[in-house]
Scaffold this active site. Structure first.
Site, PDB file in Angstrom:
ATOM      1  N   GLU A 215      32.364  13.044  14.580  1.00 39.10           N
ATOM      2  CA  GLU A 215      33.346  12.914  14.357  1.00 39.10           C
ATOM      3  C   GLU A 215      33.664  12.711  13.167  1.00 39.10           C
ATOM      4  O   GLU A 215      34.631  11.770  12.931  1.00 39.10           O
ATOM      5  CB  GLU A 215      33.809  12.129  15.685  1.00 39.10           C
ATOM      6  CG  GLU A 215      33.096  12.317  17.079  1.00 39.10           C
ATOM      7  CD  GLU A 215      33.698  11.507  17.696  1.00 39.10           C
ATOM      8  OE1 GLU A 215      33.844  10.198  17.763  1.00 39.10           O
ATOM      9  OE2 GLU A 215      33.636  12.152  19.074  1.00 39.10           O
ATOM     10  N   GLU A 350      29.285  16.647  22.846  1.00 34.33           N
ATOM     11  CA  GLU A 350      29.726  15.098  23.724  1.00 34.33           C
ATOM     12  C   GLU A 350      30.648  15.954  24.888  1.00 34.33           C
ATOM     13  O   GLU A 350      32.007  16.162  24.500  1.00 34.33           O
ATOM     14  CB  GLU A 350      29.979  14.507  22.997  1.00 34.33           C
ATOM     15  CG  GLU A 350      29.244  14.017  21.823  1.00 34.33           C
ATOM     16  CD  GLU A 350      29.387  12.724  21.394  1.00 34.33           C
ATOM     17  OE1 GLU A 350      30.196  11.378  21.838  1.00 34.33           O
ATOM     18  OE2 GLU A 350      29.105  12.658  19.816  1.00 34.33           O
TER      19      GLU A 350
END
Ligand code: AHR
Length: 551
Positions: A215, A350
């Protein structure tokens, strides 16, 4: 393709014929599945069925790792029940150590003698969810008892490949080189190889999958895509491979941010086709929040509840979950602008529903939540999307394995429970390595009301794969109250027999606690053939695997 459009297609007229023949056998089916054996999509990468473990709440400590001296059954400190269950579902790959934790982690803290390893502050120490602990140090300060050696041991015991996420935000590229060296350099070749040997692993781990940050648009550095591309190059250029076929995974977008993807690949090589042979995958993270309707958009307070939900919440979660298909196709389209041969695959590392706190089995389990039949249906729908896009999705990881979001297991001290999600992974494991084939699922749409306005959801969802004479169809009936009498026609093959494994429960909220099991294993039943087609009744709120033997 819509069913109507599908029937219009002359190339598929044979399938329509199959169904009209079915009706002449006095069919009462209200739902149909057509499998097109002559339309292969691609091999389903086993790694689509991967998992994710982060140093977060109860995932590692109280979850995977209990320690060698624990009374809890363990193998070298790793909780035995988890290992056994992961083997049963053929877990192919496990991602670690984060998540956001990865970009705050110094891998050196977790190697060498365990009693000499430093204690550090955990990334999640200031998360809003951590406030309920009132400063209790458990899970907020990292002991480093579980490091690279222990993680690789956990993977080897479970039969999974390790997938390590490197720190790109707070360590320099040299530390990435060194971590690769620690894991992969030949026995006796370097000081780090000797350190590995002293920890009990003389032979190299041969770690292949390396996430380059996590991220990076958020907790992984708040970079712009261009800045991240420059960092990615610094981290990945000329890293020695030690004979292991390194496979890098770039930190892809939040949800469906196309500009992140475009910005990265444009900068990576000045808009020219990707050149980095080791760039195996582009990560995608997508969570389903089930935001409370009409209340607030605040992502902490506004999230739905894992256990307290109504029928609209039930359907809305699936509606949001189905966005995954859009994300996969959109992101794939942008990758194609830079990588015409599509060497870089999507890695959805994810995904899953993420609810507000309050249903965790122990207060120390940050981001812990209960897992109901609703989550099992959502997980199945997501895996079906990956199967349907087997040509695009190279790997995925459900977030997260234990005591966290969308878990397969709940544990606390010596207690252990499997969640309905475990059964989904068990049912779906047959797809690993099989050939995904095109399948059409048609059923009357489900109508429901969202804030007084009409809304609808597809009546059936699923995917199909073939391995020699065995065809497996996984299918979800998301209706909260109606069974579906379903006929399955196989075009391009003859059905000789069929059976079903069905996961269902009488209550949409059914879930397992550490003391009580409400959702038990799927039930197996033989199916009848009707006019060459398979007839099956799919209960409401169910996930099924239909195994069809072809002659
Ligand atoms: O899975 C929980 C967190 O969600 C991960 O650490 C992070 O990558 C994501 O935002």
């Amino acid at each position: 393709m819509q069913r109507r459009k599908f029937l219009e297609s002359s190339a598929l007229a044979g399938s329509a014929f199959l169904f009209s023949r079915g009706r002449s056998f006095a069919s009462t089916a209200d739902a149909h599945v057509e499998i097109l054996l002559d339309e292969p999509i691609g091999t389903i990468a086993p790694t689509i069925y991967g998992h994710f473990t982060e140093h977060l709440g109860g995932v590692i400590y109280d979850g995977v790792w209990v320690g060698e001296n624990s009374k809890i059954p363990n193998i070298g400190g790793v909780r035995k029940t988890i290992v056994e269950r992961l083997k049963a579902i053929k877990a192919p790959v496990i991602r670690w150590p984060g998540g956001c934790f990865a970009d705050s982690y110094d891998w050196r803290d977790g190697v060498g003698p365990r009693d000499k390893r430093p204690r550090r502050t955990n990334f999640w120490v200031e998360d809003p969810d951590a406030k309920r602990l009132n400063g209790t140090p458990v899970q907020l300060y990292e002991t480093n008892a579980f490091g690279t050696d222990e993680f690789v041991r956990f993977c080897r015991l479970s039969g999974a490949e390790p997938y390590l996420a490197a720190n790109l935000r707070s360590l320099p590229p040299l530390d990435f080189d060194r971590w690769v060296e620690y894991c992969n350099s030949p026995a006796g070749s370097t000081t780090l190889a000797d350190l590995r040997a002293a920890g009990g692993s003389r032979e190299p781990f041969g770690v292949r999958y390396w996430g380059v940050g996590n991220e990076s648009w958020g907790c992984g550095g708040s970079f712009t895509p261009e800045e991240y591309a420059a960092e990615f190059r610094r981290f990945t250029t000329w890293v020695p491979s030690y004979g292991t076929d390194l496979a890098y995974i770039g930190s892809g977008p939040n949800n469906n941010d196309l500009e992140w993807t475009r910005g990265f690949f444009h900068k990576l090589n000045g808009g020219r086709p990707v050149f980095e042979d080791r760039l195996f995958g582009w990560s995608v993270h997508y969570y389903t929040w089930n935001l409370s309707r009409g209340k607030t958009d605040n992502w902490v307070e506004g999230k739905g509840d894992a256990l307290n939900f109504d029928v609209t919440d039930w359907y809305e979660l699936f509606q949001q979950g189905l966005m995954m298909e859009q994300i996969v196709t959109d992101q794939w389209g942008v990758l194609g602008e830079f990588d015409r041969e599509h060497r870089v695959k999507l890695v959805v590392d994810e995904y899953g529903p993420w609810y507000r706190p309050g249903t965790e089995v122990d207060p120390t389990h940050l981001l812990g939540q209960q897992v109901t039949m609703r989550d099992a249906v959502h997980t199945a729908m997501t895996l079906d999307i990956f199967n349907r896009h087997a040509d695009k999705v190279g790997m995925a990881a459900c977030a997260q394995l234990v005591n966290c979001l969308n878990a397969l297991f709940l544990t606390h001290e010596d207690k252990f429970a499997i969640t309905p999600n475990f059964h989904v992974f068990d049912l779906y494991s047959v797809h690993q390595g099989a050939e995904s084939v095109r399948a059409h699922f048609s059923a009357p749409p489900i109508h429901y009301s969202r804030d007084g306005k009409p809304a609808q959801l597809a009546g059936l969802n699923g995917s199909a794969s073939r391995r020699e004479k065995t065809l497996n169809v996984t299918v979800v009936n998301p209706s909260a109250d109606s069974p579906r009498d379903t006929e399955i026609a196989v075009r391009g093959g003859t059905v000789s027999s069929a059976s079903a494994n069905i996961l269902s429960a009488s209550d949409l909220h059914a879930h397992n606690t550490l003391d009580h099991e409400e959702v038990s294993a799927p039930k197996q039943t033989d199916l009848t053939l009707r006019g060459g087609m398979v007839a099956v009744t799919l209960p409401p709120a169910s996930v099924s695997k239909i195994t069809i033997m072809l002659s």
